[in-house]
Design an enzyme around this catalytic site. Structure first.
Site, PDB file in Angstrom:
ATOM      1  N   LYS A  10      92.128  60.068  11.859  1.00 41.45           N
ATOM      2  CA  LYS A  10      90.883  59.373  11.539  1.00 41.45           C
ATOM      3  C   LYS A  10      91.099  58.355  10.417  1.00 41.45           C
ATOM      4  O   LYS A  10      90.589  57.236  10.482  1.00 41.45           O
ATOM      5  CB  LYS A  10      89.844  60.373  11.025  1.00 41.45           C
ATOM      6  CG  LYS A  10      89.211  61.235  12.065  1.00 41.45           C
ATOM      7  CD  LYS A  10      88.154  62.059  11.355  1.00 41.45           C
ATOM      8  CE  LYS A  10      87.520  63.071  12.243  1.00 41.45           C
ATOM      9  NZ  LYS A  10      86.514  63.869  11.523  1.00 41.45           N
ATOM     10  N   GLU A  35      82.228  73.806   4.570  1.00 40.07           N
ATOM     11  CA  GLU A  35      82.265  74.349   5.925  1.00 40.07           C
ATOM     12  C   GLU A  35      81.322  73.517   6.809  1.00 40.07           C
ATOM     13  O   GLU A  35      80.226  73.152   6.359  1.00 40.07           O
ATOM     14  CB  GLU A  35      81.747  75.786   5.862  1.00 40.07           C
ATOM     15  CG  GLU A  35      82.388  76.706   6.873  1.00 40.07           C
ATOM     16  CD  GLU A  35      81.762  78.082   6.755  1.00 40.07           C
ATOM     17  OE1 GLU A  35      81.286  78.588   7.771  1.00 40.07           O
ATOM     18  OE2 GLU A  35      81.718  78.608   5.618  1.00 40.07           O
ATOM     19  N   ASP A  66      81.828  62.733  11.266  1.00 43.87           N
ATOM     20  CA  ASP A  66      81.997  63.933  12.069  1.00 43.87           C
ATOM     21  C   ASP A  66      82.013  63.477  13.517  1.00 43.87           C
ATOM     22  O   ASP A  66      81.200  62.639  13.924  1.00 43.87           O
ATOM     23  CB  ASP A  66      80.895  64.961  11.838  1.00 43.87           C
ATOM     24  CG  ASP A  66      81.349  66.329  12.353  1.00 43.87           C
ATOM     25  OD1 ASP A  66      82.384  66.839  11.871  1.00 43.87           O
ATOM     26  OD2 ASP A  66      80.706  66.869  13.271  1.00 43.87           O
ATOM     27  N   PHE A 155      95.348  60.756  18.537  1.00 47.92           N
ATOM     28  CA  PHE A 155      95.348  62.144  18.068  1.00 47.92           C
ATOM     29  C   PHE A 155      94.324  62.929  18.878  1.00 47.92           C
ATOM     30  O   PHE A 155      93.659  62.384  19.768  1.00 47.92           O
ATOM     31  CB  PHE A 155      95.025  62.209  16.564  1.00 47.92           C
ATOM     32  CG  PHE A 155      93.614  61.822  16.227  1.00 47.92           C
ATOM     33  CD1 PHE A 155      93.248  60.489  16.153  1.00 47.92           C
ATOM     34  CD2 PHE A 155      92.633  62.784  16.009  1.00 47.92           C
ATOM     35  CE1 PHE A 155      91.942  60.111  15.863  1.00 47.92           C
ATOM     36  CE2 PHE A 155      91.316  62.418  15.707  1.00 47.92           C
ATOM     37  CZ  PHE A 155      90.974  61.071  15.636  1.00 47.92           C
ATOM     38  N   GLY A 156      94.192  64.213  18.565  1.00 47.98           N
ATOM     39  CA  GLY A 156      93.161  65.053  19.183  1.00 47.98           C
ATOM     40  C   GLY A 156      93.227  65.041  20.705  1.00 47.98           C
ATOM     41  O   GLY A 156      94.279  65.283  21.320  1.00 47.98           O
ATOM     42  N   ASP A 158      92.903  62.510  22.688  1.00 49.82           N
ATOM     43  CA  ASP A 158      93.246  61.195  23.268  1.00 49.82           C
ATOM     44  C   ASP A 158      94.117  61.293  24.530  1.00 49.82           C
ATOM     45  O   ASP A 158      93.905  60.512  25.468  1.00 49.82           O
ATOM     46  CB  ASP A 158      93.954  60.316  22.225  1.00 49.82           C
ATOM     47  CG  ASP A 158      92.977  59.675  21.251  1.00 49.82           C
ATOM     48  OD1 ASP A 158      91.759  59.728  21.512  1.00 49.82           O
ATOM     49  OD2 ASP A 158      93.433  59.134  20.227  1.00 49.82           O
ATOM     50  N   HIS A 183      84.437  55.578  20.111  1.00 48.76           N
ATOM     51  CA  HIS A 183      83.247  56.012  19.385  1.00 48.76           C
ATOM     52  C   HIS A 183      83.340  55.648  17.908  1.00 48.76           C
ATOM     53  O   HIS A 183      82.367  55.234  17.297  1.00 48.76           O
ATOM     54  CB  HIS A 183      83.093  57.525  19.563  1.00 48.76           C
ATOM     55  CG  HIS A 183      84.350  58.297  19.240  1.00 48.76           C
ATOM     56  ND1 HIS A 183      85.590  57.946  19.733  1.00 48.76           N
ATOM     57  CD2 HIS A 183      84.570  59.388  18.446  1.00 48.76           C
ATOM     58  CE1 HIS A 183      86.492  58.798  19.276  1.00 48.76           C
ATOM     59  NE2 HIS A 183      85.894  59.672  18.493  1.00 48.76           N
TER      60      HIS A 183
HETATM   61  P1  IMP Z   1      85.885  66.869  12.737  1.00 51.54           P
HETATM   62  O1  IMP Z   1      86.902  66.744  11.656  1.00 51.54           O
HETATM   63  O2  IMP Z   1      85.034  68.064  12.660  1.00 51.54           O
HETATM   64  O3  IMP Z   1      85.081  65.598  12.872  1.00 51.54           O
HETATM   65  O4  IMP Z   1      86.719  67.082  14.079  1.00 51.54           O
HETATM   66  C1  IMP Z   1      86.915  66.087  14.993  1.00 51.54           C
HETATM   67  C2  IMP Z   1      87.756  66.614  16.143  1.00 51.54           C
HETATM   68  O5  IMP Z   1      87.273  65.979  17.339  1.00 51.54           O
HETATM   69  C3  IMP Z   1      89.218  66.196  16.014  1.00 51.54           C
HETATM   70  O6  IMP Z   1      89.991  67.176  15.429  1.00 51.54           O
HETATM   71  C4  IMP Z   1      89.608  65.966  17.451  1.00 51.54           C
HETATM   72  O7  IMP Z   1      89.932  67.185  18.053  1.00 51.54           O
HETATM   73  C5  IMP Z   1      88.314  65.447  18.066  1.00 51.54           C
HETATM   74  N1  IMP Z   1      88.263  63.976  17.973  1.00 51.54           N
HETATM   75  C6  IMP Z   1      87.437  63.228  17.191  1.00 51.54           C
HETATM   76  N2  IMP Z   1      87.688  61.924  17.339  1.00 51.54           N
HETATM   77  C7  IMP Z   1      88.709  61.835  18.215  1.00 51.54           C
HETATM   78  C8  IMP Z   1      89.431  60.729  18.742  1.00 51.54           C
HETATM   79  O8  IMP Z   1      89.218  59.556  18.417  1.00 51.54           O
HETATM   80  N3  IMP Z   1      90.387  61.039  19.622  1.00 51.54           N
HETATM   81  C9  IMP Z   1      90.664  62.314  20.016  1.00 51.54           C
HETATM   82  N4  IMP Z   1      90.068  63.377  19.525  1.00 51.54           N
HETATM   83  C10 IMP Z   1      89.070  63.144  18.623  1.00 51.54           C
END
Ligand code: IMP
Length: 205
Positions: A10, A35, A66, A155-156, A158, A183
């Site tokens: 991020k 949390e 978030d 990441f995540g 993707d 997004h």
């Molecule tokens: P947060 O830190 O609670 O906002 O967790 C966001 C989680 O959503 C990340 O750890 C990813 O698993 C997923 N996520 C959010 N944005 C993306 C993105 O741009 N690509 C892929 N996964 C995302």
């Protein structure tokens, strides 16, 4: 402003998306994130922004994000639990594996990414220490979950998210292409629009 996140994926994206207009700084190591108890992305973004704003003494602007993935066939899950889908300290790979397992051979694989942003700016004009004004925006990106993971970028989720109209996943695209449909890109552009709008209103232009 301070970015209220320790997610390197991020942080890199915010630097690309906002770095030319704003000075985005990392979260100091001693500051704890709260949390994420909210039921919505917007609630969680605000929780994080307020906690970090207070921890920094109310003197610095704080931006919190978030975000997560909502899958229609799973009733909107993993949603706000996206980072913890496969368990409290799950890795991206574990979360992706669980998502593909849950969807199995289903053909209805529509999904969307959502990003809520909350920016808190110290407000010297308001009475009382720790006063701030807030700007809250949201962005989303529609697509589908692929049947296998593809690509090494991002990441995540993707590697398993294919935006509407694309033949590849976000992890197969270069960073600029992801930003143009993501997004987070949409939310960052909405935030910049609001900041410019406020500045123009103050200048009377
Ligand atoms: P947060 O830190 O609670 O906002 O967790 C966001 C989680 O959503 C990340 O750890 C990813 O698993 C997923 N996520 C959010 N944005 C993306 C993105 O741009 N690509 C892929 N996964 C995302």
């Amino acid at each position: 402003m301070i970015l209220a996140s320790r997610n390197k994926g991020k942080a890199g994206e915010f630097e690309r998306l906002l770095g030319r207009a704003l000075d985005v700084r990392p979260l100091p190591s001693g500051v704890r994130l709260p949390e994420e108890k909210g039921r919505t992305f917007a609630e969680n973004a605000r929780l994080k922004a307020e906690a970090v704003f207070a921890a920094l003494g109310g003197k610095e602007a704080v931006l919190a994000d978030d975000s997560g993935l909502e899958v229609s066939a799973l009733g909107g899950r993993p949603g706000v639990l996206s980072a913890r889908f496969a368990g409290e300290s799950a890795t991206d790979e574990e979360n992706v594996r669980k998502l593909l397992e849950e969807l199995g051979g289903r053909t209805d694989r529509e999904a969307r990414f959502v990003c809520a942003l909350c920016l808190l700016v110290p407000d010297e004009r308001a009475a009382g220490k720790g006063a701030y004004r807030s700007i809250e925006v949201q962005g989303s990106s529609d697509g589908a979950v692929t049947t296998t993971a593809r690509g090494t970028g991002g990441f995540g989720y993707d590697p398993v998210f294919r935006p509407v109209g694309w033949g590849v996943t976000l992890a197969e695209a270069d960073a600029g292409r992801k930003d143009s449909v993501s997004h987070r890109g949409a939310a960052a552009r909405a935030l910049l629009d609001r900041l410019v709008g406020e500045e123009e209103a103050e200048d009377g232009t």
